[in-house]
Design a protein around this motif. Structure first.
Motif, PDB file in Angstrom:
ATOM      1  N   GLY A 146      18.062  60.892  60.369  1.00  0.00           N
ATOM      2  CA  GLY A 146      17.959  61.701  61.489  1.00  0.00           C
ATOM      3  C   GLY A 146      18.495  63.368  60.897  1.00  0.00           C
ATOM      4  N   GLY A 147      19.256  63.815  59.374  1.00  0.00           N
ATOM      5  CA  GLY A 147      19.359  64.366  58.620  1.00  0.00           C
ATOM      6  C   GLY A 147      20.609  65.821  59.487  1.00  0.00           C
ATOM      7  N   ALA A 148      21.589  64.242  60.480  1.00  0.00           N
ATOM      8  CA  ALA A 148      22.914  65.306  60.995  1.00  0.00           C
ATOM      9  C   ALA A 148      23.807  64.837  59.584  1.00  0.00           C
ATOM     10  N   ARG A 149      24.726  65.593  59.323  1.00  0.00           N
ATOM     11  CA  ARG A 149      25.128  65.564  57.952  1.00  0.00           C
ATOM     12  C   ARG A 149      26.919  64.575  58.914  1.00  0.00           C
ATOM     13  N   SER A 150      26.921  63.563  58.097  1.00  0.00           N
ATOM     14  CA  SER A 150      27.894  62.865  57.881  1.00  0.00           C
ATOM     15  C   SER A 150      28.954  63.377  58.943  1.00  0.00           C
ATOM     16  N   THR A 151      30.232  62.783  59.802  1.00  0.00           N
ATOM     17  CA  THR A 151      31.367  62.611  59.914  1.00  0.00           C
ATOM     18  C   THR A 151      32.296  63.071  58.766  1.00  0.00           C
ATOM     19  N   PHE A 152      31.845  61.684  58.424  1.00  0.00           N
ATOM     20  CA  PHE A 152      33.160  60.610  57.087  1.00  0.00           C
ATOM     21  C   PHE A 152      32.656  60.795  56.008  1.00  0.00           C
ATOM     22  N   PRO A 153      32.826  61.823  55.292  1.00  0.00           N
ATOM     23  CA  PRO A 153      31.678  61.782  54.020  1.00  0.00           C
ATOM     24  C   PRO A 153      31.844  60.942  52.918  1.00  0.00           C
ATOM     25  N   TYR A 154      33.364  60.607  53.403  1.00  0.00           N
ATOM     26  CA  TYR A 154      32.935  59.517  51.788  1.00  0.00           C
ATOM     27  C   TYR A 154      32.950  58.518  51.884  1.00  0.00           C
ATOM     28  N   HIS A 155      31.951  58.100  50.638  1.00  0.00           N
ATOM     29  CA  HIS A 155      32.253  56.277  49.840  1.00  0.00           C
ATOM     30  C   HIS A 155      33.231  55.957  49.384  1.00  0.00           C
ATOM     31  N   PHE A 156      33.759  54.763  48.402  1.00  0.00           N
ATOM     32  CA  PHE A 156      34.424  54.582  48.063  1.00  0.00           C
ATOM     33  C   PHE A 156      33.815  53.460  46.911  1.00  0.00           C
ATOM     34  N   ALA A 157      35.082  54.080  46.373  1.00  0.00           N
ATOM     35  CA  ALA A 157      35.101  52.846  44.323  1.00  0.00           C
ATOM     36  C   ALA A 157      36.174  52.481  44.020  1.00  0.00           C
ATOM     37  N   VAL A 158      36.043  51.423  43.569  1.00  0.00           N
ATOM     38  CA  VAL A 158      37.039  50.005  43.716  1.00  0.00           C
ATOM     39  C   VAL A 158      37.504  50.986  42.146  1.00  0.00           C
ATOM     40  N   PHE A 159      39.250  50.582  42.049  1.00  0.00           N
ATOM     41  CA  PHE A 159      39.980  51.597  41.065  1.00  0.00           C
ATOM     42  C   PHE A 159      40.765  50.071  40.785  1.00  0.00           C
ATOM     43  N   GLU A 160      40.429  49.525  39.507  1.00  0.00           N
ATOM     44  CA  GLU A 160      41.060  48.784  38.035  1.00  0.00           C
ATOM     45  C   GLU A 160      42.457  48.666  38.073  1.00  0.00           C
ATOM     46  N   HIS A 161      43.303  47.563  38.685  1.00  0.00           N
ATOM     47  CA  HIS A 161      44.466  48.060  37.744  1.00  0.00           C
ATOM     48  C   HIS A 161      44.914  46.855  37.036  1.00  0.00           C
ATOM     49  N   ASP A 162      46.103  46.608  37.097  1.00  0.00           N
ATOM     50  CA  ASP A 162      46.774  45.749  36.381  1.00  0.00           C
ATOM     51  C   ASP A 162      47.533  44.879  37.283  1.00  0.00           C
ATOM     52  N   MET A 163      47.629  45.181  37.538  1.00  0.00           N
ATOM     53  CA  MET A 163      48.612  44.204  39.065  1.00  0.00           C
ATOM     54  C   MET A 163      48.319  43.401  39.688  1.00  0.00           C
ATOM     55  N   LEU A 164      47.982  42.464  39.041  1.00  0.00           N
ATOM     56  CA  LEU A 164      46.916  41.081  39.538  1.00  0.00           C
ATOM     57  C   LEU A 164      47.688  40.509  40.278  1.00  0.00           C
ATOM     58  N   GLY A 165      48.684  40.107  40.990  1.00  0.00           N
ATOM     59  CA  GLY A 165      49.610  38.963  41.704  1.00  0.00           C
ATOM     60  C   GLY A 165      48.939  38.608  42.975  1.00  0.00           C
ATOM     61  N   LEU A 166      48.464  37.633  43.290  1.00  0.00           N
ATOM     62  CA  LEU A 166      47.768  37.288  44.320  1.00  0.00           C
ATOM     63  C   LEU A 166      48.475  38.122  45.481  1.00  0.00           C
ATOM     64  N   VAL A 167      47.451  38.476  46.847  1.00  0.00           N
ATOM     65  CA  VAL A 167      48.444  38.174  48.059  1.00  0.00           C
ATOM     66  C   VAL A 167      48.203  36.267  48.732  1.00  0.00           C
ATOM     67  N   GLU A 168      48.717  35.453  49.527  1.00  0.00           N
ATOM     68  CA  GLU A 168      49.283  34.276  48.716  1.00  0.00           C
ATOM     69  C   GLU A 168      49.084  33.946  50.559  1.00  0.00           C
TER      70      GLU A 168
END
Length: 303
Positions: A146-168
């Protein structure tokens, strides 16, 4: 709850179990849902706002993490597969299905790591996954249908890091997963992510020039963390730690680490890099560097 240091809106972030983990962000001033993404338990490489109606949002969880621009799997382009995805019945391999069966949504929270960041950082905690970090970015188009500007303009991209301990597992009681750190005037200077149980380290997040750096805190027993300004520690921290075996929770007042042997003002560690470091101005030209790990000595020849 999330509020930018220079903003006026307060946002509520919620992670619900339906549709394999549905992330919702709600503006508390208007009580309007401003962002929604599904299939979070699948760890999509990108989280786009499903409310904008952008093409292919429902299939973002099928994209490859190393290259989000790569073509989707051939089956994802099948009209019947598209229909099944919208109904939550998309086909998946048995190994992925078994992994997802163990995954449980724990929490999601927005945090402002640095004032110069494009947008907030999203922290997601799910059983069976490492601590998930997503960085906000601005898409080419933030217009709603409809052309209205989003009130929350962001999308998100995953950030890869080396701390790979799992939430158990999920936390046993009330749990604050993210502690934002701020300096005078409310300016953000980092954040600490506390896992819902011991056994994996808490993560210290800092950013510079819109680049995120992740460092583990020492030990794996931290179960609570907060900023503390007091005469005993200066700009320090208050932490809670569980013992290795059964016993009471230990409360700790912590001061920032310093490098021994350097003058005050030069002995603080800078976390804005892959490794924490302390800088010592030499005012000389370095020639040869040698270290002796056993005795903790560093030798440097200068001219």
């Amino acid at each position: 709850l999330f509020r930018k240091h220079a903003g006026s809106r307060t946002l509520l972030t919620a992670l619900a179990p339906e549709s394999d983990g549905t992330l919702r962000i709600i503006d508390l001033e208007t009580m309007a849902e401003v962002f929604r993404a599904e299939y979070v338990l699948d760890v999509p490489p990108v989280l786009r706002n499903h409310l904008t109606g952008a093409a292919g949002c429902a299939l973002d969880h099928l994209r490859a993490v190393p290259d989000v621009c790569a073509p989707l799997p051939r089956s994802a382009g099948d009209p019947q597969q598209l229909a099944r995805a919208k109904e939550g019945k998309a086909e998946e391999d048995p190994q992925k299905a078994a992994s997802k069966a163990l995954a449980t949504a724990v929490a999601a929270e927005l945090v402002e790591v640095d004032a110069d960041d494009v947008g907030p950082t999203l922290v997601v905690l799910c059983v069976g996954r490492p601590v998930l970090l997503y960085r906000a970015f601005l898409p080419d188009s933030v217009a709603e249908p409809g052309g209205a500007r989003s009130t929350f303009p962001y999308h998100f991209a995953v950030f890869e890091h080396d701390m790979l301990g799992l939430v158990e597992r999920t936390p046993n009681g009330p749990h604050r997963g993210v502690a934002g750190l701020r300096q005078a005037g409310g300016i953000p200077v980092g954040a600490v992510v506390v896992p819902p149980h011991t056994g994996i380290p808490a993560l210290w997040l800092v950013a510079k020039r819109n680049k995120l750096f992740v460092h583990p805190l020492p030990g794996t027993q931290v179960c609570g963390f907060a900023q503390l300004k007091a005469p005993c520690c200066g700009n320090g921290f208050f932490g809670l730690a569980l013992p290795q075996e059964s016993g009471p929770v230990a409360a700790q007042v912590l001061a920032p680490a310093v490098a021994a042997g350097l003058a005050e003002g030069q002995n603080g560690f800078d976390l804005h890099g892959p490794l924490p470091l302390a800088r010592k101005p030499l005012q000389r030209t370095p020639r040869v560097l040698a270290t002796h790990a056993k005795h903790g000595m560093i030798g440097l020849a200068v001219s």
